[in-house]
Design a protein around this motif. Structure first.
Motif, mmCIF file in Angstrom:
data_model
loop_
_atom_site.group_PDB
_atom_site.id
_atom_site.type_symbol
_atom_site.label_atom_id
_atom_site.label_comp_id
_atom_site.label_asym_id
_atom_site.label_seq_id
_atom_site.Cartn_x
_atom_site.Cartn_y
_atom_site.Cartn_z
ATOM 1 N N ARG A 101 -23.378 14.679 -7.169
ATOM 2 C CA ARG A 101 -23.849 16.059 -7.245
ATOM 3 C C ARG A 101 -24.825 16.231 -8.407
ATOM 4 N N GLY A 102 -25.939 16.898 -8.137
ATOM 5 C CA GLY A 102 -26.864 17.268 -9.200
ATOM 6 C C GLY A 102 -27.437 16.103 -9.968
ATOM 7 N N LEU A 149 -25.051 16.124 -2.986
ATOM 8 C CA LEU A 149 -25.494 17.504 -3.081
ATOM 9 C C LEU A 149 -26.543 17.651 -4.175
ATOM 10 N N ASN A 150 -27.613 18.359 -3.865
ATOM 11 C CA ASN A 150 -28.595 18.777 -4.879
ATOM 12 C C ASN A 150 -29.054 17.620 -5.758
ATOM 13 N N SER A 151 -29.392 16.508 -5.137
ATOM 14 C CA SER A 151 -29.810 15.313 -5.872
ATOM 15 C C SER A 151 -31.193 14.877 -5.405
ATOM 16 N N GLY A 183 -29.186 19.863 0.240
ATOM 17 C CA GLY A 183 -30.059 20.231 -0.866
ATOM 18 C C GLY A 183 -30.644 19.057 -1.613
ATOM 19 N N CYS A 184 -30.949 17.961 -0.921
ATOM 20 C CA CYS A 184 -31.448 16.749 -1.581
ATOM 21 C C CYS A 184 -32.916 16.507 -1.243
ATOM 22 N N SER A 197 -32.638 19.687 3.136
ATOM 23 C CA SER A 197 -33.125 18.533 2.384
ATOM 24 C C SER A 197 -34.546 18.194 2.811
#
Length: 379
Positions: free
Chosen positions: A239-240, A260-262, A282-283, A304
């Motif tokens: 994540r992140g 996630l979000n990476s 969210g990547c 993404s």
């Protein structure tokens, strides 16, 4: 009147039991306890050694350095008691380029803490655990530099460690590494249920961060690594995190994993590679030498983006979902999916071949594919 007499009697009674107002003779003295009385501490530099060790710690408690220790014997400190806390006190344990390890923890089980200083110039492990499956070492505000290998870490800086003898930080299951920076040689290798938070890995010649199953890697940065930037086992979460300049895959994960979000950029193989039943949300994958994303069967990919990758931007297995994704400027297809897959609310533009390509029983809905080299949508 009776009340007045009662009040007077009460006042006289209090006066009778009050202490003297005259202060005791002599200057005032402190009633506070000293630091040694609150937490007794032992100076390491004066401790005798045993079995080829410069200094031996055989009792639990707090210990501290009063100056740098540069060693000629094989080991600087040997610990045979659990619950020992070593405060390096801003000084260094220096292996002088000859000691195989700085601290040897020879206890059957328990915890040892080392904090506030530097461990450097050992040919092997900075800290050696005789029983790594039942012993835990906590490094707190410690710099480990030019050593063969390090240990578990919290708020640490580990520089030029590994040296081909093992990861800079190596841990078994349930290891926690937080707020740590590793610069050079080798990265982090942990077991199942590991937790890695706010870790920075730069310029290592192995994998940057490797964890087992059911692990969490959060807010990590890996810049410059071989084989893979971040590798996580089944059901793990990344994540992140940010991964860049990897000779190999950017982020590689097992079945049931989530990322996630990476962001992954500038890698020589896959940007993101995940197994079956995976979730990507969210990547972003940019400038990867193979595909931006490759995910297995029965997976979900949402919100993404894959941009400027040499082959497909997004490749999925069968029975998957691609939702609100963007693929553009990729070397072959923008989005290529397996059978029984749904592509919804997604955009594929200016890819060298098809914008969206699917096989049998693929549904494409509320999506657009324009300015691609061959076809917009091929099913």
């Amino acid at each position: 009147m009776r009340n007045l007499f009662a009040l007077a009697a009460l006042t006289l009674a209090h006066a009778a039991v009050a202490g003297p107002l005259t202060p005791p003779p002599g200057p005032p003295t402190s009633t506070l306890r000293t630091l040694d009385q609150v937490e007794p501490r032992t100076e390491i530099n004066t401790l005798p050694g045993i079995l080829g060790t410069l200094h031996a710690i055989d009792q639990p408690g707090s210990y501290y350095l009063t100056g740098d220790i540069v060693t000629i014997p094989p080991i600087i400190i040997r610990i045979t008691a659990s619950n020992a806390v070593i405060d390096l006190n801003g000084f260094a344990l220096d292996g002088n380029g000859t000691a195989p390890t700085a601290i040897r923890v020879a206890i059957p089980a328990g915890v040892v803490t080392v904090r506030n200083g530097t461990i450097r110039n050992t040919t092997g492990l900075a800290i050696q655990l005789d029983n790594p499956f039942s012993t835990r070492v906590i490094l707190d505000n410690v710099v480990v530099t030019d050593c063969g290998s390090g240990g578990s870490a919290t708020r640490c800086t580990i520089i030029n460690s590994g040296g081909g003898l093992g990861p800079a930080i190596k841990g078994e299951s349930d290891t926690v590494v937080r707020d740590t920076t590793i610069d050079g040689v080798e990265g982090i290798a942990l077991g199942n249920r590991a937790l890695v938070e706010r870790v920075r890995v730069f310029g290592v010649t192995t994998a940057g961060i490797t964890v087992g199953d059911d692990a969490l890697v959060a807010d990590a940065v890996v810049v410059g690594a071989d084989l893979v930037g971040i590798e996580a086992g089944d059901r793990s979460i990344v994540r992140g995190s940010r991964v860049r300049s990897i000779t190999g895959d950017g982020i590689r994960m097992g079945d049931g994993a989530r990322v996630l979000n990476s962001i992954v950029a500038q890698v020589t193989a896959e940007g993101f590679e995940l197994g079956d039943a995976a979730r990507v949300e969210g990547c972003r994958a940019d400038d990867c030498a193979v595909r931006g994303f490759q995910i297995g069967n029965q997976s979900i990919m949402s919100t993404s983006t894959a941009t400027n990758n040499d082959f497909d931007g997004i490749l999925t297995g069968s029975a998957s979902v691609v939702d609100q994704c963007i693929a553009q400027f990729n070397g072959t297809n923008g989005i290529r999916v397996g059978s029984n897959t749904i592509v919804i609310k997604s955009i594929a533009t200016q890819n060298d071949r098809d914008g969206i390509e699917g096989s049998t029983n693929v549904l494409v809905a509320l999506s657009s594919a324009s300015a691609n080299g061959l076809n917009g949508i091929t099913l």
